[in-house]
Structures are given as structure tokens and as C-alpha cells.
Write a protein that holds these residues in place. Structure first.
Motif, PDB file in Angstrom:
ATOM      1  N   LEU A 302       0.832  -1.200   0.000  1.00 29.15           N
ATOM      2  CA  LEU A 302       0.000   0.000   0.000  1.00 29.15           C
ATOM      3  C   LEU A 302       0.870   1.256   0.000  1.00 29.15           C
ATOM      4  N   GLU A 304       0.714   5.839  -0.914  1.00 32.24           N
ATOM      5  CA  GLU A 304      -0.181   6.998  -0.898  1.00 32.24           C
ATOM      6  C   GLU A 304       0.401   8.102  -1.765  1.00 32.24           C
ATOM      7  N   LYS A 308      -4.341  10.045  -1.788  1.00 27.24           N
ATOM      8  CA  LYS A 308      -5.113   8.892  -2.230  1.00 27.24           C
ATOM      9  C   LYS A 308      -4.301   7.620  -2.021  1.00 27.24           C
ATOM     10  N   GLN A 309      -4.993   6.539  -1.682  1.00 29.27           N
ATOM     11  CA  GLN A 309      -4.328   5.261  -1.506  1.00 29.27           C
ATOM     12  C   GLN A 309      -4.149   4.592  -2.860  1.00 29.27           C
ATOM     13  N   ASP A 325      -4.733   3.947  -8.484  1.00 27.29           N
ATOM     14  CA  ASP A 325      -5.583   4.225  -7.324  1.00 27.29           C
ATOM     15  C   ASP A 325      -6.429   2.998  -6.991  1.00 27.29           C
ATOM     16  N   LYS A 327      -9.378   1.245  -3.887  1.00 31.21           N
ATOM     17  CA  LYS A 327     -10.333   1.500  -2.813  1.00 31.21           C
ATOM     18  C   LYS A 327     -10.148   0.443  -1.742  1.00 31.21           C
ATOM     19  N   VAL A 328      -9.806   0.879  -0.535  1.00 33.51           N
ATOM     20  CA  VAL A 328      -9.527  -0.026   0.580  1.00 33.51           C
ATOM     21  C   VAL A 328     -10.798  -0.221   1.404  1.00 33.51           C
ATOM     22  N   VAL A 336      -4.384  -5.927   3.725  1.00 36.50           N
ATOM     23  CA  VAL A 336      -5.357  -4.901   3.371  1.00 36.50           C
ATOM     24  C   VAL A 336      -6.386  -5.523   2.444  1.00 36.50           C
ATOM     25  N   VAL A 338      -8.894  -4.904  -0.486  1.00 35.30           N
ATOM     26  CA  VAL A 338      -9.114  -3.941  -1.564  1.00 35.30           C
ATOM     27  C   VAL A 338     -10.341  -4.370  -2.348  1.00 35.30           C
TER      28      VAL A 338
END
Length: 379
Positions: A302, A304, A308-309, A325, A327-328, A336, A338
Motif C-alpha cells: 500500500l 499513498e 489517495k491510496q 488508485d 479502494k480499501v 489490506v 481492496v
């Protein structure tokens, strides 16, 4: 005229020319080395996103039980004097499992027999008095009221005799209840009381698993209980025999959670198979639909950028990295989750993300040693 000394200042020496040439070659070499440094390819560790599955599996362990288990107890209270079975013994209808002291109940039978004998004598006496009253009334010696009183006394004596007879039957039943007997074929699975113990009427003394259909009982947490509906087909495997796999069906789902474990009891019916024994450990495996899926990736992947992640993906053809980009959903101890931004087959960088930049050349290992990320269902 010029002096030799003056000429020596104006004309460069051969040594000077050699020095200047050497400096030029050195500067050229440095420039080439700097160019080579820019072309260094950075090695990276990557993980490949696996193909999303349409279903996921739920595994729960339980034990094999009989569909019907009877907790047998005496119908009368008393002190246990005999226990005739042990755990694992097979029983048939009528087999005596245990006994309590029957002395007091046998005395009650004798009392009831004596009361019945007295009642029968009372009926005989009342019958004679009733007949005498009828004779006197027929001869007009006794009034009708005396006849009616004799008839009532006779009927009362008969009622008392019937009551005494019922009391005797009841006393005899109490004696028979001092023996605990099996009602069906089965196996003794538990002994709850032993010789010398005083038990009350109805207290469980022996548990018998009735022969017939077997089941597996499992405990399911509330977040998965909706996936277990009566009639659902599941697979049952057994630790004692890896080759033994049976198709079972969910028969019963508890209507409320256990107060301590907060899990729901689910019973799965099994087909009749002599290899399945009571008490065996079984694993119930259920397939459920994979609804809103997510991909689990390592936390080290991950990154940033601009708030934005994101992750760095590797282009297989050009061996360059590109930011993407994502979405977590949430963070777990494994990594994590996703939900958007990654596709099947994507290679993502899992180490050294802070050194990555757009279109940076990287070196991917020839033998992919990293494990593929797995798709799971969001709960």
C-alpha cells in the motif's frame, strides 16, 4: 627579437598537451558512468492477483451424534443400589440399566393389599345388610328409608373397594419403577449417577443414543448463520478417515444463540454408513456465493499519493511500474482488503514502494516466489 624565456611562456609544452588530453578523457568517462547509473534497473518483489472465485467455503468442526439421545431416569426417587451397564454397552428394549432401593415401595404394596382386603370384607358386610333390608321391606317389617340406607352403604363399600384396588395397582407400579429399563435399541453414551447416590424422580441417570440416523452438530457464528438453511447440502469429512466424505443436509438450525459462546447450533443429517461412529470428529464444508468480493494484499504494497491510496503495478511487457488508485475496505492482521482497482493477473510491488516512480524500470524475479493474493467475501 624574442628571448627563449619569452617563447617558453607562450608555447605549450608537450607535457601540458598530454595533461589536457588526459583530463578530457577522464571527464568523458565520468559522463558515461553517470549515464550508466541512470540506466540501472531496480529489482522488486511482486505479488500476482489471483482469479476471483464465484464461491467461498465455510469449514466448521463438530462431532457425530445420534439424532435421538434419551436421558433416562427413574420415575420414583430413591437410593441407587445397582448399575448394570457401562458406557459403550449396547441395550435392547426391556434391559434393566439400574435399580433403586425398593423396600419402602414394597411395604406400600403390602399396605395397599391389606386395605383392599378390608374393603372387600366391607363390601361383603354391606351386601348382607342390603339383602336383609330388602327381605324386611318385602315383608313390610322395615320402612323404605332403611332399605335405601342399606343400598347406599353397599354402594359406598364397593367404591372403597375399587379405590383400594387402584391404590394397590399404583403401589405395584411404584415397585416396578424402581428398575430403570431401556425403551429402544441403542448405545449407552453417558452415566450420570452411580451406586449409593440418591436421585429424584426424573433425574437423568443413563444416556442412551438410539440406533438409527446419525448427525453432526456444529456451532456457527452469527455472521455465517444465514448461509445455513434447512435442506442445504454440505460435505462431511472425518478426521479418522481422509477417504470418507459424505454428502449431508442441514436438518435443524437453532432458533437462538448460545448465551456463552454466542453461536448457533446446527445439526447436519448424514446418510447411513457403518464407517461413521458416534463421537467421531467431523468437518462440515459448505459452499456459499461470493458476493461483494475483495482482494487481500500485503500491507507493504500500500502506498499513498496526493492523499489517495494506491499501489504500484508492473507492466509485464515494458518492465515498468505505474501507479494505480485503489479502494480499501479495511485493514486486518493479514493485510489490506481492496474492493476496487485491481484485476486478475495484475502484478503489484510489495517491497520498496517508497522508491518507485512512474515508468521506473524494474526487474521482476524469473521464478515468482510470492503467493498470489486471494479473493474473499466482505463480511
Amino acid at each position: 627579437m624574442f628571448s627563449l624565456k619569452t617563447l617558453s611562456h607562450r608555447m605549450p609544452s608537450a607535457a601540458g598537451l598530454v595533461l589536457v588530453g588526459a583530463l578530457g578523457i577522464g571527464l568523458s568517462a565520468c559522463t558515461e558512468e553517470k549515464a550508466e547509473v541512470k540506466e540501472v534497473i531496480r529489482p522488486v518483489k511482486v505479488v500476482e492477483i489471483a482469479r476471483a472465485g464465484d464461491t467461498r467455503k465455510l469449514d466448521y468442526s463438530g462431532s457425530v451424534k445420534a439424532r435421538t439421545e434419551m436421558n433416562l431416569g427413574f420415575r420414583v426417587s430413591g437410593k441407587i443400589t445397582e448399575r448394570l451397564v457401562d458406557i459403550g454397552d449396547r441395550v435392547t428394549p426391556g434391559d434393566v440399566l439400574a435399580r433403586v432401593d425398593a423396600t419402602d415401595y414394597q411395604l406400600a404394596v403390602k399396605t395397599a393389599e391389606a386395605n383392599l382386603a378390608a374393603a372387600e370384607r366391607g363390601v361383603e358386610t354391606a351386601d348382607l345388610a342390603n339383602k336383609r333390608a330388602e327381605q324386611l321391606f318385602d315383608k313390610s317389617v322395615a320402612p323404605k328409608s332403611q332399605l335405601e340406607q342399606a343400598a347406599l352403604s353397599h354402594d359406598q363399600a364397593i367404591s372403597q373397594r375399587d379405590a383400594a384396588r387402584s391404590a394397590l395397582d399404583q403401589a405395584k407400579n411404584q415397585v416396578s419403577y424402581t428398575e430403570l429399563k431401556a425403551g429402544q435399541n441403542g448405545i449407552v453414551t453417558a452415566i450420570n449417577a452411580d451406586i449409593g447416590q440418591v436421585v429424584g424422580a426424573g433425574a437423568a441417570v443413563v444416556t442412551v443414543a438410539v440406533d438409527g440416523e446419525k448427525e453432526v452438530q456444529i456451532a456457527v457464528p452469527e455472521n455465517d448463520i444465514a448461509e445455513f438453511k434447512p435442506g442445504k447440502t454440505v460435505k462431511s469429512s472425518f478426521w479418522a478417515d481422509d477417504k470418507l466424505v459424505l454428502d449431508g443436509k442441514v436438518r435443524e438450525v437453532s432458533g437462538s444463540a448460545d448465551q456463552q459462546s454466542r453461536t448457533f447450533a446446527v445439526r447436519v443429517s448424514l446418510p447411513n454408513d457403518p464407517r461413521v461412529l458416534l463421537g467421531m470428529t467431523a468437518t462440515i464444508e459448505a459452499d456459499i456465493s461470493n458476493g461483494n468480493s475483495y482482494v487481500s494484499i500485503p500491507l507493504s504494497a500500500l502506498a499513498e499519493k496526493d492523499g489517495k491510496q494506491m499501489v504500484w503495478t508492473v507492466d509485464r511487457d515494458t518492465a515498468t511500474v505505474h501507479g494505480r488508485d485503489i479502494k480499501v475496505a479495511d485493514f486486518t492482521g493479514d493485510g489490506v482488503h481492496v474492493t476496487e482497482g485491481l484485476d486478475t493477473g495484475d502484478l503489484i510491488v510489495t517491497a520498496g514502494t517508497q522508491f518507485m516512480s512512474e515508468n521506473l524500470k524494474v526487474k521482476v524475479p524469473d521464478q515468482q516466489s510470492a503467493l498470489a493474493a486471494t479473493d474473499q467475501t466482505v463480511r
